[in-house]
Motif scaffolding. Structure first.
Motif, mmCIF file in Angstrom:
data_model
loop_
_atom_site.group_PDB
_atom_site.id
_atom_site.type_symbol
_atom_site.label_atom_id
_atom_site.label_comp_id
_atom_site.label_asym_id
_atom_site.label_seq_id
_atom_site.Cartn_x
_atom_site.Cartn_y
_atom_site.Cartn_z
ATOM 1 N N LEU A 175 0.747 -1.246 0.235
ATOM 2 C CA LEU A 175 -0.216 0.266 0.356
ATOM 3 C C LEU A 175 0.957 1.487 -0.062
ATOM 4 O O LEU A 175 1.067 2.337 -0.119
ATOM 5 N N ALA A 176 1.909 0.985 0.350
ATOM 6 C CA ALA A 176 3.030 1.689 0.540
ATOM 7 C C ALA A 176 3.044 2.284 -0.435
ATOM 8 O O ALA A 176 3.396 3.246 -1.312
ATOM 9 N N HIS A 177 4.265 1.405 -1.287
ATOM 10 C CA HIS A 177 4.556 1.389 -2.704
ATOM 11 C C HIS A 177 3.378 2.205 -3.708
ATOM 12 O O HIS A 177 3.502 3.016 -4.655
ATOM 13 N N ALA A 178 1.774 1.589 -3.743
ATOM 14 C CA ALA A 178 1.085 1.590 -4.176
ATOM 15 C C ALA A 178 0.321 3.810 -3.909
ATOM 16 O O ALA A 178 0.354 4.471 -5.691
ATOM 17 N N LEU A 218 0.720 -5.410 -17.035
ATOM 18 C CA LEU A 218 1.182 -3.418 -16.449
ATOM 19 C C LEU A 218 1.969 -4.155 -15.032
ATOM 20 O O LEU A 218 2.083 -3.202 -14.500
ATOM 21 N N PHE A 219 1.001 -5.210 -14.405
ATOM 22 C CA PHE A 219 1.475 -5.523 -13.094
ATOM 23 C C PHE A 219 2.904 -6.218 -12.925
ATOM 24 O O PHE A 219 3.528 -5.555 -12.198
ATOM 25 N N ALA A 220 3.784 -7.042 -13.971
ATOM 26 C CA ALA A 220 4.267 -7.830 -14.095
ATOM 27 C C ALA A 220 5.698 -6.277 -13.579
ATOM 28 O O ALA A 220 7.132 -6.012 -13.189
ATOM 29 N N GLN A 221 5.227 -5.420 -15.023
ATOM 30 C CA GLN A 221 6.075 -4.298 -14.624
ATOM 31 C C GLN A 221 6.435 -3.182 -13.817
ATOM 32 O O GLN A 221 7.457 -2.751 -12.913
ATOM 33 N N GLU A 222 5.101 -2.725 -13.623
ATOM 34 C CA GLU A 222 5.169 -1.791 -12.011
ATOM 35 C C GLU A 222 5.487 -2.905 -10.350
ATOM 36 O O GLU A 222 5.822 -1.453 -9.742
ATOM 37 N N ALA A 223 4.953 -3.729 -10.203
ATOM 38 C CA ALA A 223 5.471 -4.206 -9.006
ATOM 39 C C ALA A 223 6.808 -4.876 -8.549
ATOM 40 O O ALA A 223 7.558 -5.510 -9.912
ATOM 41 N N PRO A 224 7.262 -4.092 -7.609
ATOM 42 C CA PRO A 224 9.057 -4.303 -7.297
ATOM 43 C C PRO A 224 8.708 -5.783 -6.568
ATOM 44 O O PRO A 224 7.754 -7.328 -6.077
ATOM 45 N N ALA A 225 9.391 -7.107 -7.048
ATOM 46 C CA ALA A 225 10.107 -8.458 -7.589
ATOM 47 C C ALA A 225 9.501 -8.866 -6.416
ATOM 48 O O ALA A 225 8.943 -9.488 -5.732
#
Length: 190
Positions: free
Chosen positions: A45-48, A174-181
């Motif tokens: 949530l903090a990342h979002a 988009l999720f794979a691109q934007e979410a940290p591993a």
């Protein structure tokens, strides 16, 4: 099969290896696991909050995953009710539901390869917005159908199924691109 082929402790061995230890890390208690999971959720949530594109995918993820379930349920109920109004028996209604379900599955199977290529060639957020628009048009087109047993329903169902499969591809890419591993599992769970 996962029970037989996956090593139960492989994640502990991998974590220990990354920390430079030869022995696996000790088991964590259920309470520690829950605390860690909640901590990861807060991190997601903090990342979002600081990454709007990631926030968009989190917000619309639930809608993207549920619209196909809603569509299947709605379509089945619609056909059953239309069959009752026409004096048709349940067997005819079930045949139509099965046929439309097969058409939906086939169209949903064809869509991902086509839109996967597009996801590699264009802005993924724009692709997601386009696919949401396609799905909206498809759902609105349902209101134009007068006869659920006619041919027009097939065109609308194919359009909706292609749009939904395109949504999934666009959202996942988009999720794979934007979410940290390190947050992908937690973000998927959220």
């Amino acid at each position: 099969s996962a029970f037989f082929f996956l090593d139960k402790d492989s994640h502990r061995h991998l974590a220990a290896k990354q920390l430079g230890k030869s022995e696996p890390l000790p088991e964590t208690s259920k309470r520690n696991s829950l605390v860690e999971s909640l901590s990861r959720m807060r991190e997601v949530l903090a990342h979002a909050r600081t990454h709007p594109r990631f926030a968009v995918i989190l917000l619309i993820g639930g809608g993207i995953r549920t619209d196909s379930v809603i569509m299947s349920t709605f379509l089945g109920l619609w056909i059953v009710n239309a069959a009752k109004l026409r004096g048709m028996d349940a067997i005819e209604a079930t045949k139509t539901i099965g046929l439309l379900g097969a058409i939906m599955s086939t169209a949903g199977f064809i869509g991902p390869p086509l839109f996967g290529i597009l996801a590699d060639k264009m802005n993924r957020l724009k692709l997601l917005i386009i696919t949401l628009g396609m799905t909206t048009v498809g759902f609105c087109a349902i209101g134009l159908i007068e006869n659920v047993f006619g041919r027009a329903i097939i065109v609308v169902i194919v359009g909706i199924s292609l749009a939904e499969s395109a949504q999934m591809v666009a959202a996942q890419s988009l999720f794979a691109q934007e979410a940290p591993a390190h947050l992908r599992g937690s973000a998927t769970g959220l």
